[in-house]
Scaffold this active site. Structure first.
Site, PDB file in Angstrom:
ATOM      1  CE  LYS A   1      -3.636   4.800  -1.859  1.00 39.98           C
ATOM      2  NZ  LYS A   1      -4.719   5.238  -2.745  1.00 39.98           N
TER       3      LYS A   1
ATOM      4  CE1 TYR B   1      -4.011   2.141   0.702  1.00 41.35           C
ATOM      5  CE2 TYR B   1      -2.493   3.332   2.133  1.00 41.35           C
ATOM      6  CZ  TYR B   1      -3.702   3.255   1.460  1.00 41.35           C
ATOM      7  OH  TYR B   1      -4.603   4.308   1.535  1.00 41.35           O
TER       8      TYR B   1
HETATM    9  P1  NAD Z   1     -13.623   2.534   0.146  1.00 45.36           P
HETATM   10  O1  NAD Z   1     -13.143   1.121   0.133  1.00 45.36           O
HETATM   11  O2  NAD Z   1     -14.936   2.818   0.786  1.00 45.36           O
HETATM   12  O3  NAD Z   1     -13.655   3.119  -1.321  1.00 45.36           O
HETATM   13  C1  NAD Z   1     -12.915   2.593  -2.391  1.00 45.36           C
HETATM   14  C2  NAD Z   1     -13.845   2.309  -3.547  1.00 45.36           C
HETATM   15  O4  NAD Z   1     -13.040   1.801  -4.618  1.00 45.36           O
HETATM   16  C3  NAD Z   1     -14.899   1.231  -3.221  1.00 45.36           C
HETATM   17  O5  NAD Z   1     -16.188   1.678  -3.595  1.00 45.36           O
HETATM   18  C4  NAD Z   1     -14.450   0.035  -4.061  1.00 45.36           C
HETATM   19  O6  NAD Z   1     -15.528  -0.772  -4.529  1.00 45.36           O
HETATM   20  C5  NAD Z   1     -13.720   0.716  -5.210  1.00 45.36           C
HETATM   21  N1  NAD Z   1     -12.792  -0.182  -5.883  1.00 45.36           N
HETATM   22  C6  NAD Z   1     -11.948  -1.069  -5.299  1.00 45.36           C
HETATM   23  N2  NAD Z   1     -11.300  -1.779  -6.245  1.00 45.36           N
HETATM   24  C7  NAD Z   1     -11.740  -1.310  -7.447  1.00 45.36           C
HETATM   25  C8  NAD Z   1     -11.459  -1.665  -8.786  1.00 45.36           C
HETATM   26  N3  NAD Z   1     -10.598  -2.638  -9.085  1.00 45.36           N
HETATM   27  N4  NAD Z   1     -12.089  -0.985  -9.777  1.00 45.36           N
HETATM   28  C9  NAD Z   1     -12.986  -0.008  -9.483  1.00 45.36           C
HETATM   29  N5  NAD Z   1     -13.300   0.360  -8.218  1.00 45.36           N
HETATM   30  C10 NAD Z   1     -12.692  -0.296  -7.229  1.00 45.36           C
HETATM   31  O7  NAD Z   1     -12.464   3.358   0.875  1.00 45.36           O
HETATM   32  P2  NAD Z   1     -12.219   4.900   1.310  1.00 45.36           P
HETATM   33  O8  NAD Z   1     -11.842   4.902   2.737  1.00 45.36           O
HETATM   34  O9  NAD Z   1     -13.306   5.779   0.864  1.00 45.36           O
HETATM   35  O10 NAD Z   1     -10.865   5.190   0.520  1.00 45.36           O
HETATM   36  C11 NAD Z   1     -10.849   5.659  -0.768  1.00 45.36           C
HETATM   37  C12 NAD Z   1      -9.454   6.101  -1.150  1.00 45.36           C
HETATM   38  O11 NAD Z   1      -8.890   6.943  -0.142  1.00 45.36           O
HETATM   39  C13 NAD Z   1      -8.476   4.945  -1.365  1.00 45.36           C
HETATM   40  O12 NAD Z   1      -7.655   5.223  -2.484  1.00 45.36           O
HETATM   41  C14 NAD Z   1      -7.664   4.963  -0.085  1.00 45.36           C
HETATM   42  O13 NAD Z   1      -6.385   4.401  -0.266  1.00 45.36           O
HETATM   43  C15 NAD Z   1      -7.608   6.449   0.199  1.00 45.36           C
HETATM   44  N6  NAD Z   1      -7.294   6.749   1.590  1.00 45.36           N
HETATM   45  C16 NAD Z   1      -8.183   6.464   2.597  1.00 45.36           C
HETATM   46  C17 NAD Z   1      -7.838   6.764   3.912  1.00 45.36           C
HETATM   47  C18 NAD Z   1      -8.776   6.492   5.069  1.00 45.36           C
HETATM   48  O14 NAD Z   1      -8.375   6.676   6.231  1.00 45.36           O
HETATM   49  N7  NAD Z   1     -10.004   6.081   4.805  1.00 45.36           N
HETATM   50  C19 NAD Z   1      -6.613   7.334   4.213  1.00 45.36           C
HETATM   51  C20 NAD Z   1      -5.730   7.598   3.182  1.00 45.36           C
HETATM   52  C21 NAD Z   1      -6.081   7.307   1.874  1.00 45.36           C
END
Ligand code: NAD
Length: 256
Positions: free
Chosen positions: A167, A163
């Protein structure tokens, strides 16, 4: 509704939110970004591997007064990515939010975990950027791409080597897209969230409770709407002279 994205079409890849058993589960980043774009007047193309999750986001976009199109598609698949971009004629905004984490520390990360993570978090954004920039150049449209990274791309973060590496790689991809796109009026930036209270964030904390005790300088986790606000800014003309940057949205977490 405000109008910073009035008349624009924005493709959000990963527009759903992972399902949660909690009745009052918070929005995921992609859902919050889609709704925020709609509130600013954009038509939103909601693409996600999970079609039901994308439909649920589209319903919220319409509630917010926006138009929505749903595309069930896998960001790692070239043909699927072509379908997403084709569903967004006149595209001027792209957000790649899809992201996953697999494995554990080095010994608990299999080669398959590594490949799966890199496929969604790095190959996917590359495929989307390549297709979207080509479409915008052909249509002679200016545009703005926002890639959702993580603070874990800038400093040790998730304890998942695949991960963190993916990133960090996203920042390199962004720099390239920004430079190649610049002469065509296409900007590209990364938004790097810290600890955000989404269903994924809650699942990560359940797996590693110390995550929830992190002393964030602003004293709390962020909300997906705060990530969305940064994304809307970078998509809009307010950010017309900003490209190739990484904007942490982390409550000061990078300071400690
Ligand atoms: P989430 O899992 O709710 O959202 C991710 C979405 O991406 C989901 O709807 C999933 O179905 C979709 N997805 C996964 N694989 C896929 C694919 N192969 N093709 C198309 N869609 C796909 O998570 P979130 O917490 O909303 O995070 C979203 C983004 O934010 C991610 O990139 C994550 O790395 C980043 N992020 C989140 C956090 C946190 O604390 N939540 C922190 C840093 C970064």
């Amino acid at each position: 509704m405000a109008d910073r994205l009035a008349g624009r079409t924005v493709l959000v890849v990963g527009a759903g939110t992972r399902p949660s058993p909690e009745p009052d589960a918070p929005l995921g980043n992609g859902r919050a970004i889609s709704v925020a774009c709609a509130r600013e007047g954009a038509t939103v193309v909601c693409a996600d591997l999970d079609g039901e999750a994308a439909e649920a986001t589209a319903a919220l976009v319409r509630e917010a007064g926006g138009e929505a199109v749903v595309v069930e598609a896998d960001v790692t698949d070239e043909d699927d990515v072509a379908r997403m971009v084709a569903a967004a004629p006149g595209l001027t905004g792209v957000v790649v939010n899809a992201g996953i984490g697999r494995g554990g520390g080095l010994r608990r990360t299999s080669a398959d975990d590594w490949d799966a993570t890199l496929a969604v978090n790095l190959r996917g954004p590359f495929l989307v950027a390549r297709a979207a920039v080509a479409a915008m150049v052909e249509a002679e449209q200016p545009g703005s791409l926002v890639l959702i990274g993580s603070l874990a791309g800038l400093q040790p973060g998730s304890r998942l080597p695949a991960y963190d590496a993916s990133k960090a790689g996203l920042i390199g991809l962004c720099r390239h897209v920004a430079l190649e796109g610049a002469r065509r009026g296409i900007r590209a930036n990364v938004v790097a969230p810290g600890l955000i209270d989404t269903p994924l964030g809650r699942a990560a904390t359940a797996g590693r409770p110390s995550r929830g005790e992190t002393p964030v300088p602003l004293g709390r986790q962020g909300d997906a709407t705060e990530v969305a606000a940064a994304v809307v800014f970078l998509l809009s003309d307010e950010a017309s002279y900003i490209t190739g940057t990484t904007l942490p949205v982390d409550g000061g977490l990078a300071l400690i």
